[in-house]
Design a protein around this motif. Structure first.
Motif, PDB file in Angstrom:
ATOM      1  N   LYS A  38      24.301  10.222  32.072  1.00 39.09           N
ATOM      2  CA  LYS A  38      24.292  11.092  30.872  1.00 39.09           C
ATOM      3  C   LYS A  38      23.677  12.446  31.228  1.00 39.09           C
ATOM      4  O   LYS A  38      24.049  13.473  30.663  1.00 39.09           O
ATOM      5  N   GLY A  39      22.805  12.454  32.239  1.00 40.14           N
ATOM      6  CA  GLY A  39      22.172  13.697  32.690  1.00 40.14           C
ATOM      7  C   GLY A  39      23.189  14.714  33.188  1.00 40.14           C
ATOM      8  O   GLY A  39      23.023  15.919  32.983  1.00 40.14           O
ATOM      9  N   CYS A  40      24.255  14.224  33.818  1.00 45.17           N
ATOM     10  CA  CYS A  40      25.307  15.148  34.291  1.00 45.17           C
ATOM     11  C   CYS A  40      26.046  15.773  33.114  1.00 45.17           C
ATOM     12  O   CYS A  40      26.409  16.953  33.154  1.00 45.17           O
ATOM     13  N   ILE A  41      26.236  15.003  32.062  1.00 44.47           N
ATOM     14  CA  ILE A  41      26.886  15.538  30.851  1.00 44.47           C
ATOM     15  C   ILE A  41      25.964  16.578  30.220  1.00 44.47           C
ATOM     16  O   ILE A  41      26.383  17.676  29.851  1.00 44.47           O
ATOM     17  N   LEU A  42      24.665  16.258  30.160  1.00 44.81           N
ATOM     18  CA  LEU A  42      23.662  17.202  29.645  1.00 44.81           C
ATOM     19  C   LEU A  42      23.714  18.503  30.453  1.00 44.81           C
ATOM     20  O   LEU A  42      23.798  19.595  29.870  1.00 44.81           O
ATOM     21  N   ASP A  43      23.737  18.374  31.780  1.00 48.04           N
ATOM     22  CA  ASP A  43      23.788  19.563  32.646  1.00 48.04           C
ATOM     23  C   ASP A  43      25.009  20.425  32.324  1.00 48.04           C
ATOM     24  O   ASP A  43      24.916  21.654  32.232  1.00 48.04           O
ATOM     25  N   SER A  44      26.153  19.779  32.128  1.00 45.97           N
ATOM     26  CA  SER A  44      27.383  20.564  31.914  1.00 45.97           C
ATOM     27  C   SER A  44      27.332  21.283  30.565  1.00 45.97           C
ATOM     28  O   SER A  44      27.765  22.432  30.445  1.00 45.97           O
ATOM     29  N   VAL A  45      26.733  20.651  29.568  1.00 45.43           N
ATOM     30  CA  VAL A  45      26.615  21.305  28.246  1.00 45.43           C
ATOM     31  C   VAL A  45      25.631  22.483  28.344  1.00 45.43           C
ATOM     32  O   VAL A  45      25.922  23.579  27.861  1.00 45.43           O
ATOM     33  N   VAL A  46      24.500  22.289  29.025  1.00 50.81           N
ATOM     34  CA  VAL A  46      23.510  23.368  29.163  1.00 50.81           C
ATOM     35  C   VAL A  46      24.135  24.555  29.896  1.00 50.81           C
ATOM     36  O   VAL A  46      24.013  25.707  29.485  1.00 50.81           O
TER      37      VAL A  46
END
Ligand SMILES: O=C(NCCCCc1cc2cnccc2s1)c1cc(-c2ccc(F)cc2)cc(O)c1O
Ligand SMILES: [Mg+2]
Length: 206
Positions: A38-46
């Motif tokens: 989920k951290g990778c998804i968070l990174d892409s949104v940020v």
């Protein structure tokens, strides 16, 4: 977890801090960080939002704080709220080890108490991005509170963790049916497990 960071991560290197925590949680003991998937998804949104102002509800040990802060432009501001003083004390040290203390303001207390004070205490107009990762039954009331306090502007992004597990049914129902939001579900898994979970990304339409 903090000992693992101080032993295995390089001071001033956020990626190594994130990696050390993920390794610890996979090999030693599970913990409720947003995790690497989920951290990778968070990174892409940020990265996509490239926010100047960020509010994180639920610091825990600072894992997602470090992920977000490491992607922010130099003048950006990340305010993160943590209710539990013991978690807050660990998070401060994790954030410092990553060398990100200048970008992060960690505030101890309850979201319901602090959200109404954001403007006066921190000189915040509106938040470009809000990461919800605190009590799951506070996602909805706190979103309504942020609306009422004028902390969201047209285009503000809400990104909510754990909308499936542990789950935030009232929040999902509201945000997916409200004409004031455009929502999108990112299917993933509960951190360090095969259990389904996901992130809900919502744009405030004003
Ligand atoms: O509870 C979770 N996170 C919230 C901790 C809340 C503390 C705060 C309240 C508060 C109020 N105001 C301001 C700041 C804050 S911080 C949580 C739990 C699981 C989980 C646990 C067991 C399980 F079997 C399956 C999933 C997974 C997750 O990813 C979580 O995030
Ligand atoms: Mg979470």
């Amino acid at each position: 977890m903090l000992a693992a960071v101080q032993k295995n991560a390089t001071r001033g290197d956020p990626r190594s801090v994130v990696k050390a925590i993920d390794q610890f949680c996979r090999q030693k003991e599970w913990a409720m960080n947003v995790g690497d998937e989920k951290g990778c998804i968070l990174d892409s949104v940020v990265t996509e939002v490239n926010p100047a102002t960020v509010l994180e509800l639920g610091t825990y040990c600072g894992y997602s704080t470090v992920r977000i802060a490491s992607l922010l432009p130099s003048n950006a501001k990340l305010i993160t709220l943590e209710f539990n003083p013991d978690y807050a004390a660990i998070a401060r040290q994790v954030i410092a080890w990553a060398g990100l203390e200048d970008k992060v303001q960690l505030v101890e207390g309850a979201s319901g108490d602090w959200i109404p004070k954001m403007k006066e205490k921190f000189g915040i107009e509106t938040f470009d991005l809000v990461f919800l990762d605190h009590w799951k039954d506070r996602y909805l009331p706190d979103t309504k509170l942020m609306e009422e306090c004028g902390l969201l502007r047209k285009g503000s992004i809400l990104l909510a963790d754990n909308v499936i597990c542990p789950g935030t049914p009232d929040y999902l129902e509201y945000i997916r049916n409200s004409p004031r939001y455009k929502s999108q579900y990112f299917k993933s898994h509960l951190e360090y497990t095969k259990v389904e979970d996901g992130l809900e990304k919502s744009v405030f339409l004003g």
